[in-house]
Write a protein that holds these residues in place. Structure first.
Motif, PDB file in Angstrom:
ATOM      1  N   THR A  38      -8.419   5.086  19.567  1.00 28.98           N
ATOM      2  CA  THR A  38      -9.084   4.446  20.701  1.00 28.98           C
ATOM      3  C   THR A  38      -8.108   4.223  21.849  1.00 28.98           C
ATOM      4  O   THR A  38      -6.925   3.932  21.616  1.00 28.98           O
ATOM      5  N   PRO A  39      -8.565   4.327  23.101  1.00 27.70           N
ATOM      6  CA  PRO A  39      -7.686   4.001  24.224  1.00 27.70           C
ATOM      7  C   PRO A  39      -7.521   2.495  24.444  1.00 27.70           C
ATOM      8  O   PRO A  39      -6.599   2.072  25.150  1.00 27.70           O
ATOM      9  N   GLU A  50      -5.661  12.398  20.425  1.00 30.61           N
ATOM     10  CA  GLU A  50      -6.911  12.589  21.158  1.00 30.61           C
ATOM     11  C   GLU A  50      -7.676  11.270  21.123  1.00 30.61           C
ATOM     12  O   GLU A  50      -7.903  10.714  20.047  1.00 30.61           O
ATOM     13  N   PHE A  51      -8.006  10.772  22.283  1.00 28.13           N
ATOM     14  CA  PHE A  51      -8.683   9.489  22.380  1.00 28.13           C
ATOM     15  C   PHE A  51     -10.193   9.666  22.276  1.00 28.13           C
ATOM     16  O   PHE A  51     -10.739  10.712  22.625  1.00 28.13           O
ATOM     17  N   ALA A 110      -4.872   3.238  27.089  1.00 30.09           N
ATOM     18  CA  ALA A 110      -3.656   3.993  26.794  1.00 30.09           C
ATOM     19  C   ALA A 110      -3.621   5.335  27.510  1.00 30.09           C
ATOM     20  O   ALA A 110      -2.553   5.801  27.940  1.00 30.09           O
ATOM     21  N   HIS A 111      -4.784   5.969  27.672  1.00 32.22           N
ATOM     22  CA  HIS A 111      -4.793   7.307  28.282  1.00 32.22           C
ATOM     23  C   HIS A 111      -4.452   7.282  29.761  1.00 32.22           C
ATOM     24  O   HIS A 111      -4.138   8.337  30.345  1.00 32.22           O
ATOM     25  N   THR A 112      -4.480   6.092  30.387  1.00 30.77           N
ATOM     26  CA  THR A 112      -4.138   5.991  31.808  1.00 30.77           C
ATOM     27  C   THR A 112      -2.662   5.708  32.035  1.00 30.77           C
ATOM     28  O   THR A 112      -2.217   5.682  33.191  1.00 30.77           O
ATOM     29  N   MET A 113      -1.913   5.496  30.966  1.00 28.62           N
ATOM     30  CA  MET A 113      -0.480   5.273  31.112  1.00 28.62           C
ATOM     31  C   MET A 113       0.198   6.566  31.595  1.00 28.62           C
ATOM     32  O   MET A 113      -0.195   7.667  31.204  1.00 28.62           O
ATOM     33  N   PRO A 114       1.226   6.438  32.430  1.00 32.52           N
ATOM     34  CA  PRO A 114       1.883   7.639  32.948  1.00 32.52           C
ATOM     35  C   PRO A 114       2.304   8.629  31.867  1.00 32.52           C
ATOM     36  O   PRO A 114       2.170   9.845  32.052  1.00 32.52           O
ATOM     37  N   TYR A 115       2.791   8.132  30.742  1.00 30.64           N
ATOM     38  CA  TYR A 115       3.227   9.045  29.676  1.00 30.64           C
ATOM     39  C   TYR A 115       2.068   9.889  29.176  1.00 30.64           C
ATOM     40  O   TYR A 115       2.188  11.128  29.053  1.00 30.64           O
ATOM     41  N   GLY A 144      -1.732  15.331  29.865  1.00 32.56           N
ATOM     42  CA  GLY A 144      -3.001  15.942  30.224  1.00 32.56           C
ATOM     43  C   GLY A 144      -4.180  14.998  30.311  1.00 32.56           C
ATOM     44  O   GLY A 144      -5.268  15.404  30.738  1.00 32.56           O
ATOM     45  N   HIS A 145      -4.007  13.730  29.899  1.00 29.12           N
ATOM     46  CA  HIS A 145      -5.091  12.769  30.032  1.00 29.12           C
ATOM     47  C   HIS A 145      -5.174  12.282  31.480  1.00 29.12           C
ATOM     48  O   HIS A 145      -4.185  12.340  32.221  1.00 29.12           O
ATOM     49  N   LYS A 146      -6.317  11.787  31.858  1.00 28.31           N
ATOM     50  CA  LYS A 146      -6.468  11.325  33.238  1.00 28.31           C
ATOM     51  C   LYS A 146      -7.526  10.232  33.316  1.00 28.31           C
ATOM     52  O   LYS A 146      -8.370  10.091  32.421  1.00 28.31           O
ATOM     53  N   LYS A 147      -7.456   9.465  34.386  1.00 30.69           N
ATOM     54  CA  LYS A 147      -8.477   8.457  34.639  1.00 30.69           C
ATOM     55  C   LYS A 147      -9.822   9.149  34.800  1.00 30.69           C
ATOM     56  O   LYS A 147      -9.918  10.209  35.408  1.00 30.69           O
ATOM     57  N   GLY A 148     -10.836   8.534  34.233  1.00 25.22           N
ATOM     58  CA  GLY A 148     -12.157   9.123  34.245  1.00 25.22           C
ATOM     59  C   GLY A 148     -12.519   9.788  32.936  1.00 25.22           C
ATOM     60  O   GLY A 148     -13.696  10.075  32.686  1.00 25.22           O
ATOM     61  N   ASP A 149     -11.521  10.017  32.072  1.00 28.93           N
ATOM     62  CA  ASP A 149     -11.791  10.681  30.792  1.00 28.93           C
ATOM     63  C   ASP A 149     -12.660   9.827  29.872  1.00 28.93           C
ATOM     64  O   ASP A 149     -13.498  10.350  29.132  1.00 28.93           O
ATOM     65  N   PHE A 150     -12.440   8.514  29.904  1.00 25.11           N
ATOM     66  CA  PHE A 150     -13.143   7.620  28.983  1.00 25.11           C
ATOM     67  C   PHE A 150     -13.725   6.453  29.783  1.00 25.11           C
ATOM     68  O   PHE A 150     -13.142   5.360  29.835  1.00 25.11           O
TER      69      PHE A 150
END
Length: 398
Positions: free
Chosen positions: A84-85, A103-104, A345-350, A355-361
């Motif tokens: 989970t993110p 993978e979130f 977590a997926h919005t963290m710079p790392y 390849g993750h980005k804002k808007g994904d979840f």
């Protein structure tokens, strides 16, 4: 109500150290062992009794516990793991430590827990073997329905690591009507707990892994201490009583005896702390039930008994409001130090670099924009809680 100017700062969480806790640590400091002594095993045995698992391995912190779990399950460069993110980043980082891919999966907005139906959709969209495992998080102390997740995992050959850092003493009710306590090992291969000061059991730093699998238990013991064993039955050679062998690449994730002594003492009153947390949650629930502009994060229906008892462990009490930043600043101005859990977590710079980005979840991101954790700890007084409620309502009416 006590004069606001004389109100002590109210954090979102606070450890409770008693004279018995202090004495337990002092006695260990005066003993023959400060580390790798008898208190470690004593803490482990007390903990397995508490959660109902067969084995426990005490380690230096909850992140180390997660890392050891990933190692024991063989996570590597070819592994893809779902989590989970909405969690502290360690739940995902443990996969990356072993070279695996994270993978979130988006959340159920009613509870902020991982959405099991979306996990199913992710898994069924790929060939068998594409994913290796799942790391669900009992976020805020709200237990995931691991029976349901286990059925999904078994259908697709996946393992489960339960991140129960927020939920010692929490439970969900299974299909037979039985309470299944977090970390009992009946549905997840491994579970982890944290003993950070704001958690239910505080040892300053520390963590625990629980399991019912003897083979995994032995791997955890080996990896906890550099991959070194002194067990005569496991040695390839034996040169004498001093001899030891490094049989795998492990880590120094040991926990000192003095912290285990503190953990044993804290654990002895864990049930008392749980009762108080649930009392505090009930007061909040009643106070905000009809409050406009304040939404309370829900409890997983699986964590409610037919009699109306809750298995929610209430590490956190989370509300959602439209102007979260405004409320956060307003409360701090009145010495109430609420907190935000968590930045997805997926919005963290790392993770964005992977390849993750804002808007994904979007559900996780909407939750983050509104969430705020109010003070929740057993020593929170009725007066302090009333003050918190008063100030939250005052802001939301403004």
């Amino acid at each position: 109500m006590q004069n606001e100017k004389h109100m002590r700062p109210i954090p979102y969480g606070r450890q409770h150290i008693t004279e018995a806790d202090i004495q337990a640590v002092v006695e260990t400091l005066q003993s023959d062992f400060l580390t790798q002594g008898p208190k470690v095993a004593e803490f482990e045995q007390a903990f397995v009794r508490y959660v109902g698992a067969r084995y426990a391995v005490a380690v230096s912190n909850g992140t180390a516990a997660l890392h050891l779990c990933a190692m024991a399950l063989g996570v590597n460069e070819s592994s893809r793991v779902i989590t989970t993110p909405i969690t502290f980043v360690a739940s995902a980082n443990c996969v990356r430590y072993c070279g695996g891919t994270v993978e979130f999966c988006d959340i159920d907005p009613a509870t902020a827990l991982i959405d099991i139906e979306q996990v199913r959709q992710m898994v069924e969209s790929k060939p068998r073997g594409y994913y290796s495992g799942i790391i669900p998080v009992d976020f805020a102390g709200n237990p995931v329905n691991l029976e349901e997740l286990r059925q999904l995992a078994d259908e697709h050959g996946l393992w489960i690591i339960e991140d129960a850092a927020h939920s010692p003493g929490g439970f969900f009710v299974d299909s037979k009507g039985e309470r299944q306590f977090c970390g009992n090992g009946k549905f997840a291969e491994l579970a982890i707990f944290s003993f950070h000061p704001v958690k239910h059991i505080a040892t300053s730093e520390g963590g625990m892994v629980t399991t019912n699998d003897e083979a995994l238990y032995k791997k955890l013991l080996l990896y906890r201490t550099h991959g070194i064993t002194r067990d005569a039955d496991l040695l390839e050679e034996n040169h004498g009583g001093w001899y030891m062998e490094m049989q795998a690449l492990g880590y120094n994730y040991r926990i000192p005896d003095m912290l285990c002594a503190l953990g044993i003492s804290q654990l002895s009153r864990a049930d008392e702390g749980m009762v108080r947390r649930r009392q505090i949650a009930q007061v909040y629930d009643e106070a905000f039930a009809d409050a406009k502009g304040i939404a309370v994060l829900g409890t997983n229906p699986a964590a409610m008994t037919d009699a109306g008892e809750t298995g929610h462990a209430y590490h956190l009490y989370v509300i959602q409001v439209a102007d979260r930043k405004g409320l956060y600043d307003f409360l701090r101005g009145h010495q109430i130090f609420a907190q935000v859990h968590y930045i997805p977590a997926h919005t963290m710079p790392y993770y964005r670099s992977l390849g993750h980005k804002k808007g994904d979840f979007p559900k996780a991101e909407r939750y983050y924009e509104a969430c705020l954790s109010l003070p929740m700890y057993p020593t929170l007084t009725e007066e302090e809680q009333a003050y918190v409620i008063e100030k939250v309502k005052e802001f939301c009416k403004a």
